[in-house]
Design an enzyme around this catalytic site. Sequence first.
Site, short mmCIF file in Angstrom:
data_model
loop_
_atom_site.label_atom_id
_atom_site.label_comp_id
_atom_site.label_asym_id
_atom_site.label_seq_id
_atom_site.Cartn_x
_atom_site.Cartn_y
_atom_site.Cartn_z
N ASN A 7 3.20 3.12 2.64
CA ASN A 7 2.21 3.59 3.56
C ASN A 7 3.13 5.67 3.56
O ASN A 7 4.06 5.25 4.09
CB ASN A 7 2.99 2.84 4.91
N HIS A 10 4.21 9.10 6.56
CA HIS A 10 5.39 9.35 7.58
C HIS A 10 5.31 10.51 7.07
O HIS A 10 6.44 11.68 7.13
CB HIS A 10 6.46 8.42 7.10
N HIS A 43 -2.85 5.60 7.78
CA HIS A 43 -3.78 5.86 8.76
C HIS A 43 -4.23 6.78 8.90
O HIS A 43 -3.48 7.48 9.69
CB HIS A 43 -2.48 4.52 9.72
N ARG A 45 -4.93 8.72 12.19
CA ARG A 45 -5.02 7.78 14.01
C ARG A 45 -6.19 8.52 14.90
O ARG A 45 -6.54 9.77 13.50
CB ARG A 45 -3.61 8.15 14.05
N ARG A 49 -2.42 12.73 14.85
CA ARG A 49 -0.92 13.36 14.76
C ARG A 49 -0.16 13.81 13.15
O ARG A 49 0.79 14.06 13.00
CB ARG A 49 -0.49 11.95 15.45
N GLU A 70 -5.72 2.22 7.11
CA GLU A 70 -5.68 1.80 8.40
C GLU A 70 -6.99 2.62 9.50
O GLU A 70 -6.50 3.62 9.64
CB GLU A 70 -4.36 1.49 8.99
N THR A 101 2.44 2.25 15.78
CA THR A 101 1.47 1.06 15.52
C THR A 101 2.54 -0.28 16.29
O THR A 101 3.35 -1.33 15.73
CB THR A 101 1.20 0.04 14.84
N GLU A 151 -3.03 -9.71 8.07
CA GLU A 151 -0.97 -8.64 8.40
C GLU A 151 -0.79 -8.50 8.71
O GLU A 151 -0.82 -8.44 10.24
CB GLU A 151 -1.73 -7.55 7.97
N HIS A 191 5.61 -3.75 8.39
CA HIS A 191 6.08 -3.17 9.73
C HIS A 191 7.77 -3.95 9.79
O HIS A 191 8.75 -4.59 10.54
CB HIS A 191 5.81 -3.63 11.28
N1 PXP Z 1 1.17 -2.22 8.70
C1 PXP Z 1 0.44 -1.28 9.36
C2 PXP Z 1 -0.47 -2.15 10.05
C3 PXP Z 1 1.02 -0.46 9.81
O1 PXP Z 1 0.40 0.89 11.46
C4 PXP Z 1 2.84 -0.08 9.51
C5 PXP Z 1 3.36 1.81 10.42
O2 PXP Z 1 2.33 2.51 9.75
C6 PXP Z 1 3.29 -0.30 8.71
C7 PXP Z 1 2.19 -1.42 8.12
C8 PXP Z 1 4.37 0.13 8.19
O3 PXP Z 1 5.60 0.19 8.40
P1 PXP Z 1 6.62 0.71 8.72
O4 PXP Z 1 7.02 2.47 8.48
O5 PXP Z 1 7.05 0.45 9.58
O6 PXP Z 1 7.30 -0.14 6.51
#
Ligand code: PXP
Length: 243
Positions: A7, A10, A43, A45, A49, A70, A101, A151, A191
């Site tokens: 992902n 970040h 994602h 949003r 952001r 996402e 999330t 998920e 997550h």
């Molecule tokens: N899955 C979903 C649905 C998320 O929203 C996120 C966070 O962006 C993640 C997985 C990944 O989480 P993390 O950034 O804590 O690894």
Amino acid sequence: MIKLFVNVDHVATVREARQTYEPDPLEAALLAEKGGAYGITAHLREDRRHVQDYDIKRLKELISSPLNLEIAAVDEMIKISIDTKPFQVSIVPEKRQEITTEGGLNVLEQEDHLLNVGQRVKEKGILFSLFIDPDLVQVEASKRVRADSIELNTGPYSAASNTDEKNQHITLLEKAAIQAHECGLRVFAGHGLTQENISTIIHKVPWIEEFNIGHHIVSRSIYVGMEQSVKDMVHCIKTELKK
Ligand code: PXP
């Protein structure tokens, strides 16, 4: 092998802190691919952001691995998904004030809506996934709305502060994964996962096909670089699977 989707939200978060052009989520995604990521997750949003519309466009055009987009289940995002045609759309809940999330979707309270969303994306050949808490009622509802996969939210497990609490979350995740598999849903998880806490998930929660991991990989990339950080996570997953 459990597939790793990295992902890159970040990376965009750091860029948006200065509203400038760097670091670039696309560059990070290309390095993640070099490091062995199976796919890239982003994602978009509603409040934009971190990831912006142009990031999604560039990712779709320029990465060579599958894109997991996402989104919240709102019309604007569904239209963007249909235009973008990612490999997979993952529906997540969104709250304006949240840092990330928080919690899974309440599928049960919007079954008709999600059934319709799923129909719209699936008829374009896009896989339809739902991010849910490990709750049997939500698993059953996900099946009813004809999701391809769920998920499981590993956030509460990752955040638990003691072993008892962690074990309770693992039991819930295990039961939800079994239930999902039995009713024909593919199982993903994500997550808050790290090289440290992923081993219990791998050994105790069956049927997982994909992990979505962002924060830990991007954080470690500050020290070791993105490619190496992804390599380390892939190596960690492979090593645990061999045990
Ligand atoms: N899955 C979903 C649905 C998320 O929203 C996120 C966070 O962006 C993640 C997985 C990944 O989480 P993390 O950034 O804590 O690894």
